[in-house]
Design a protein around this motif. Structure first.
Motif, PDB file in Angstrom:
ATOM      1  N   SER A   7     104.268  86.664 -25.298  1.00 36.23           N
ATOM      2  CA  SER A   7     104.500  87.293 -24.295  1.00 36.23           C
ATOM      3  C   SER A   7     103.749  88.679 -23.581  1.00 36.23           C
ATOM      4  O   SER A   7     102.592  88.930 -24.606  1.00 36.23           O
ATOM      5  N   ILE A   8     103.262  87.781 -22.439  1.00 41.33           N
ATOM      6  CA  ILE A   8     101.955  88.342 -22.035  1.00 41.33           C
ATOM      7  C   ILE A   8     102.024  89.812 -22.053  1.00 41.33           C
ATOM      8  O   ILE A   8     101.462  90.673 -21.383  1.00 41.33           O
ATOM      9  N   GLY A   9     103.045  90.699 -21.237  1.00 41.31           N
ATOM     10  CA  GLY A   9     103.288  91.937 -21.638  1.00 41.31           C
ATOM     11  C   GLY A   9     102.942  92.532 -22.515  1.00 41.31           C
ATOM     12  O   GLY A   9     102.448  93.404 -22.572  1.00 41.31           O
ATOM     13  N   LEU A  10     103.504  91.985 -23.682  1.00 36.56           N
ATOM     14  CA  LEU A  10     103.449  92.274 -25.161  1.00 36.56           C
ATOM     15  C   LEU A  10     102.010  92.376 -25.523  1.00 36.56           C
ATOM     16  O   LEU A  10     100.949  93.478 -26.054  1.00 36.56           O
ATOM     17  N   CYS A  11     100.924  91.160 -24.890  1.00 34.21           N
ATOM     18  CA  CYS A  11      99.553  91.101 -25.188  1.00 34.21           C
ATOM     19  C   CYS A  11      98.729  92.394 -24.179  1.00 34.21           C
ATOM     20  O   CYS A  11      97.842  92.779 -24.907  1.00 34.21           O
ATOM     21  N   ILE A  12      99.408  92.534 -23.184  1.00 28.95           N
ATOM     22  CA  ILE A  12      98.338  93.701 -22.288  1.00 28.95           C
ATOM     23  C   ILE A  12      98.483  95.178 -22.834  1.00 28.95           C
ATOM     24  O   ILE A  12      97.846  96.090 -23.663  1.00 28.95           O
ATOM     25  N   TYR A  25      92.047  89.115 -30.516  1.00 23.98           N
ATOM     26  CA  TYR A  25      92.952  88.469 -31.172  1.00 23.98           C
ATOM     27  C   TYR A  25      93.177  86.999 -30.546  1.00 23.98           C
ATOM     28  O   TYR A  25      93.880  86.088 -30.843  1.00 23.98           O
ATOM     29  N   TRP A  26      94.297  87.905 -29.306  1.00 28.23           N
ATOM     30  CA  TRP A  26      94.571  87.157 -28.648  1.00 28.23           C
ATOM     31  C   TRP A  26      93.663  85.600 -27.936  1.00 28.23           C
ATOM     32  O   TRP A  26      94.353  84.698 -27.698  1.00 28.23           O
ATOM     33  N   LEU A  27      92.576  86.161 -27.963  1.00 30.12           N
ATOM     34  CA  LEU A  27      91.283  84.746 -27.115  1.00 30.12           C
ATOM     35  C   LEU A  27      90.961  83.922 -28.872  1.00 30.12           C
ATOM     36  O   LEU A  27      91.471  82.732 -27.782  1.00 30.12           O
ATOM     37  N   TYR A  28      91.206  84.107 -29.350  1.00 33.20           N
ATOM     38  CA  TYR A  28      90.867  83.392 -30.628  1.00 33.20           C
ATOM     39  C   TYR A  28      92.667  82.598 -30.998  1.00 33.20           C
ATOM     40  O   TYR A  28      92.219  81.523 -31.024  1.00 33.20           O
ATOM     41  N   PRO A  44      85.750  73.419 -29.069  1.00 32.12           N
ATOM     42  CA  PRO A  44      85.446  75.098 -29.440  1.00 32.12           C
ATOM     43  C   PRO A  44      86.438  75.774 -29.998  1.00 32.12           C
ATOM     44  O   PRO A  44      87.370  75.539 -29.801  1.00 32.12           O
ATOM     45  N   SER A  45      86.473  75.835 -31.680  1.00 33.42           N
ATOM     46  CA  SER A  45      87.293  76.596 -32.246  1.00 33.42           C
ATOM     47  C   SER A  45      87.469  78.373 -31.663  1.00 33.42           C
ATOM     48  O   SER A  45      86.665  78.851 -31.043  1.00 33.42           O
ATOM     49  N   GLY A  46      88.276  78.818 -31.879  1.00 28.66           N
ATOM     50  CA  GLY A  46      89.447  80.085 -31.865  1.00 28.66           C
ATOM     51  C   GLY A  46      87.522  81.084 -32.115  1.00 28.66           C
ATOM     52  O   GLY A  46      87.210  82.082 -31.768  1.00 28.66           O
ATOM     53  N   GLY A  47      87.361  80.537 -33.957  1.00 27.48           N
ATOM     54  CA  GLY A  47      86.043  81.765 -34.264  1.00 27.48           C
ATOM     55  C   GLY A  47      84.786  81.367 -33.247  1.00 27.48           C
ATOM     56  O   GLY A  47      83.866  82.321 -33.024  1.00 27.48           O
ATOM     57  N   ILE A  48      84.466  80.157 -33.000  1.00 27.34           N
ATOM     58  CA  ILE A  48      82.909  79.969 -31.459  1.00 27.34           C
ATOM     59  C   ILE A  48      83.809  80.356 -30.887  1.00 27.34           C
ATOM     60  O   ILE A  48      82.733  81.364 -30.203  1.00 27.34           O
ATOM     61  N   VAL A  49      84.597  80.255 -29.839  1.00 27.00           N
ATOM     62  CA  VAL A  49      84.718  81.049 -29.187  1.00 27.00           C
ATOM     63  C   VAL A  49      84.996  82.299 -29.025  1.00 27.00           C
ATOM     64  O   VAL A  49      83.796  83.491 -27.923  1.00 27.00           O
ATOM     65  N   LEU A  50      85.548  82.982 -29.850  1.00 29.97           N
ATOM     66  CA  LEU A  50      85.018  84.441 -29.435  1.00 29.97           C
ATOM     67  C   LEU A  50      84.232  85.170 -30.247  1.00 29.97           C
ATOM     68  O   LEU A  50      83.713  85.943 -29.243  1.00 29.97           O
TER      69      LEU A  50
END
Length: 89
Positions: A7-12, A25-28, A44-50
């Motif tokens: 849910s985008i609203g919940l993430c915001i 965490y959302w970006l990961y 690129p993994s989530g960790g690398i992107v983060l």
């Protein structure tokens, strides 16, 4: 790994309540989901992107979001769906 709806609203709201920590965490999770959706295990993994987003003050994060949109657009076209230019978003 399956992709779960978020849910985008919940993430915001959670990002605001946690002073931005949830957005990391959302970006990961987003990076991992894009790799799954595009079937790119060498992406690129989530960790690398983060990590690179934090080190470059989110410059890499913006670049990665643009590239992820293009990758998702190419994936749509391989499935016969029209391109919607997701990289721009």
């Amino acid at each position: 790994m399956p992709i779960h709806r978020k849910s985008i609203g919940l993430c915001i709201v959670l990002s605001i309540v946690t002073c931005g920590l949830y957005s990391l965490y959302w970006l990961y999770c987003l990076a991992e989901d894009v790799n799954t959706a595009t079937a790119r295990p060498n992406g690129p993994s989530g960790g690398i992107v983060l990590l690179l987003s934090i080190i470059t003050c989110n410059i890499y994060g913006l670049y990665w979001l643009y590239r992820a949109g293009d990758d998702l657009d190419r994936q749509r076209m391989t499935r016969g769906l029209p391109a919607v230019h997701l990289g721009i978003l």
